[in-house]
Write a protein that holds these residues in place. Structure first.
Motif, PDB file in Angstrom:
ATOM      1  N   GLY A 114       0.785  -1.227   0.000  1.00 45.10           N
ATOM      2  CA  GLY A 114       0.000   0.000   0.000  1.00 45.10           C
ATOM      3  C   GLY A 114       0.813   1.270   0.000  1.00 45.10           C
ATOM      4  N   ASN A 115       2.111   1.164   0.223  1.00 47.67           N
ATOM      5  CA  ASN A 115       2.983   2.342   0.209  1.00 47.67           C
ATOM      6  C   ASN A 115       3.668   2.555  -1.128  1.00 47.67           C
ATOM      7  OD1 ASN A 115       2.573   3.017   2.994  1.00 47.67           O
ATOM      8  ND2 ASN A 115       3.888   1.282   3.540  1.00 47.67           N
ATOM      9  N   GLU A 117       3.527   2.579  -5.657  1.00 43.57           N
ATOM     10  CA  GLU A 117       2.705   3.009  -6.788  1.00 43.57           C
ATOM     11  C   GLU A 117       3.247   2.402  -8.083  1.00 43.57           C
ATOM     12  OE1 GLU A 117       1.669   7.471  -4.977  1.00 43.57           O
ATOM     13  OE2 GLU A 117       2.989   7.260  -6.738  1.00 43.57           O
ATOM     14  N   THR A 133      -2.267  -3.017 -13.437  1.00 43.95           N
ATOM     15  CA  THR A 133      -3.292  -2.470 -12.544  1.00 43.95           C
ATOM     16  C   THR A 133      -3.995  -3.581 -11.763  1.00 43.95           C
ATOM     17  OG1 THR A 133      -4.942  -2.439 -14.332  1.00 43.95           O
ATOM     18  CG2 THR A 133      -3.650  -0.432 -13.984  1.00 43.95           C
ATOM     19  N   THR A 141      -1.748  -1.474  -4.084  1.00 47.18           N
ATOM     20  CA  THR A 141      -0.827  -0.475  -4.635  1.00 47.18           C
ATOM     21  C   THR A 141      -1.603   0.562  -5.447  1.00 47.18           C
ATOM     22  OG1 THR A 141       1.003  -2.043  -4.693  1.00 47.18           O
ATOM     23  CG2 THR A 141       1.136  -0.189  -6.207  1.00 47.18           C
ATOM     24  N   SER A 142      -1.214   1.807  -5.339  1.00 44.84           N
ATOM     25  CA  SER A 142      -1.878   2.886  -6.080  1.00 44.84           C
ATOM     26  C   SER A 142      -1.416   2.903  -7.534  1.00 44.84           C
ATOM     27  CB  SER A 142      -1.585   4.237  -5.431  1.00 44.84           C
ATOM     28  OG  SER A 142      -2.058   4.263  -4.108  1.00 44.84           O
ATOM     29  N   VAL A 143      -2.271   3.434  -8.401  1.00 42.27           N
ATOM     30  CA  VAL A 143      -1.975   3.529  -9.834  1.00 42.27           C
ATOM     31  C   VAL A 143      -2.026   4.992 -10.251  1.00 42.27           C
ATOM     32  CG1 VAL A 143      -2.684   2.896 -12.167  1.00 42.27           C
ATOM     33  CG2 VAL A 143      -2.911   1.239 -10.292  1.00 42.27           C
ATOM     34  N   ARG A 144      -1.008   5.436 -10.958  1.00 40.70           N
ATOM     35  CA  ARG A 144      -1.001   6.772 -11.562  1.00 40.70           C
ATOM     36  C   ARG A 144      -0.956   6.621 -13.084  1.00 40.70           C
ATOM     37  NH1 ARG A 144       0.951  11.437  -8.521  1.00 40.70           N
ATOM     38  NH2 ARG A 144       1.111  10.953  -6.294  1.00 40.70           N
ATOM     39  N   ARG A 167       7.936   6.587  -4.555  1.00 44.40           N
ATOM     40  CA  ARG A 167       7.058   5.460  -4.240  1.00 44.40           C
ATOM     41  C   ARG A 167       6.833   4.544  -5.444  1.00 44.40           C
ATOM     42  NH1 ARG A 167       1.668   7.544  -1.433  1.00 44.40           N
ATOM     43  NH2 ARG A 167       1.451   5.288  -1.182  1.00 44.40           N
ATOM     44  N   THR A 168       7.260   4.989  -6.609  1.00 48.72           N
ATOM     45  CA  THR A 168       6.987   4.241  -7.840  1.00 48.72           C
ATOM     46  C   THR A 168       7.835   2.979  -7.903  1.00 48.72           C
ATOM     47  OG1 THR A 168       6.554   6.336  -8.979  1.00 48.72           O
ATOM     48  CG2 THR A 168       6.890   4.376 -10.346  1.00 48.72           C
TER      49      THR A 168
END
Length: 412
Positions: A114-115, A117, A133, A141-144, A167-168
């Motif tokens: 979760g930390n 991306e 994704t 995990t976040s997506v940009r 964070r990527t």
């Protein structure tokens, strides 16, 4: 067509593709559907048939057909490495790019949480979006997203340093858009990714048939393509940077090899297809010159790019003057593959494709899995684009026939 001191002999190239002799509705077929899969060169067809005719076998046998199969795999690995600018022990094979990317994404995402991306783009084919994704969703995990400029059909890298940050963990980008042909500035994106220690996964499926590829010059850690887009059979190919490959832990059967590149190749491979891969790459090399396979490939692809670019430029110029046509192309000066995307006022893409098919001209309609791009352009739900893609076996006469047929529909 004269390219510097060399002449690109399209008629000689055409002689190497048996499918070009096909006729439909009494006309010689014009295959302008290359972005969906090229026609197969004679040498690759013969290599596939030759392997099956002589007798195939699985690996590690004490008999000649087994040893021959191992030699074919080694030959395909060496040829693919030369094609992509990698080393043979960095090359693995699979069913196609999508399947390979799904497997690689599952292996790479084991360290995400979760930390962290991942970054994908709005211009990519879903095969270089969804595997990442989906894996991100599994790990929290976040997506940009790197946005696409709807006017220029190029990636907007204005906020790249913000999008790709500490964070990527991974950046996924295609080398060229399979929908509109834009060649992306992968090297710039990779440079930023290296600054923060992120892995770069490049989808080279569409680009592989049109431009020379150098994995390391692009800064790619994972570069994947499919041979059926560059004159061969249906085989996926990936070149993974050695140090990353050695640490990769893909899902596999317990008795399977644990060393690269074999650990990514689950199950029995498409041995006859691999024979065709090496033959397809040899054909590309035959279009160029030099003393090594790599030199032949690079110069051959340079000749292909120059020939195709001239055909595409003249087609786009005529399309810009054609009534009712909306052309989706990046501006002059932006490197592009010879992939032409358009809409014709008052006609759905399906209607245009059917009109072309009656005349033996094969073009395709749809969003071609570039769904985010189609949405940004307001084309989702309306049939997407009409896409005509050129290959080194296409001629100026075929392009003119396509444009003439389009003008028939464009007349008020």
């Amino acid at each position: 067509m004269v390219l510097g001191r060399r002449t690109f002999d399209v008629e000689a190239v055409r002689e190497e593709f048996p499918a070009l002799g096909r006729r439909y509705n009494g006309r010689r077929v014009a295959y302008l559907d290359g972005p969906g899969g090229s026609q197969v060169v004679r040498g690759a067809i013969e290599a596939v048939a030759g392997y099956m005719t002589r007798g195939g076998a699985n690996l590690h046998g004490a008999f000649v057909t087994s040893r021959e199969t191992e030699e074919i795999i080694a030959g395909a690995r060496a040829a693919s490495a030369a094609f992509l600018g990698a080393e043979p022990d960095e090359v693995a094979f699979g069913h196609n790019m999508t399947t390979l990317t799904l497997a690689i994404s599952r292996a790479l995402s084991k360290g995400w949480d979760g930390n962290t991306e991942v970054v994908v783009t709005e211009i990519d084919h879903r095969a270089n979006v969804d595997p990442w994704t989906l894996a991100a969703a599994d790990r929290g995990t976040s997506v940009r997203w790197i946005p696409v400029d709807a006017e220029t059909l190029t990636l907007d890298l204005t906020n790249l340093d913000e999008l790709v940050n500490e964070r990527t963990k991974l950046v996924a980008v295609n080398l060229a858009s399979n929908a509109v042909g834009t060649v992306n500035d992968v090297a710039r994106i990779s440079e930023r990714a290296r600054e923060v220690g992120a892995v770069v996964a490049v989808d080279a499926v569409h680009a592989a048939a049109h431009i020379p590829i150098d994995r390391d010059a692009l800064g790619a850690d994972v570069l994947t393509c499919s041979a059926y887009k560059f004159f061969g059979p249906h085989v996926g190919v990936t070149a993974i940077r050695r140090d990353l490959f050695e640490t990769l832990a893909p899902y596999k059967l317990a008795p399977g090899p644990s060393h690269a590149p074999d650990k990514l190749e689950t199950g029995t491979q498409n041995h006859e297809g691999l024979a065709g891969v090496e033959a397809a790459i040899s054909f590309v090399s035959s279009l160029g010159g030099g003393t090594t396979l790599r030199e032949g490939i690079v110069s051959g692809m340079e000749a292909v790019e120059a020939y195709e670019a001239e055909l595409a430029a003249s087609a786009r110029a005529r399309l810009r003057e054609m009534p009712g046509v909306t052309l989706y192309a990046s501006p002059d000066g932006v490197r592009k593959t010879p992939t032409i995307a358009l809409r014709l006022e008052g006609r759905s893409p399906l209607e245009v494709c059917e009109h072309m098919s009656e005349r033996g001209i094969f073009v395709a309609g749809g969003d071609f899995y570039a769904t985010t791009l189609a949405g940004k352009l307001g084309l989702d739900g309306s049939g997407g684009f009409v896409r005509a893609g050129l290959a080194p076996y296409n001629t100026a006469e075929e392009v003119d026939a396509f444009l003439d047929a389009l003008e028939e529909l464009a007349v008020p």
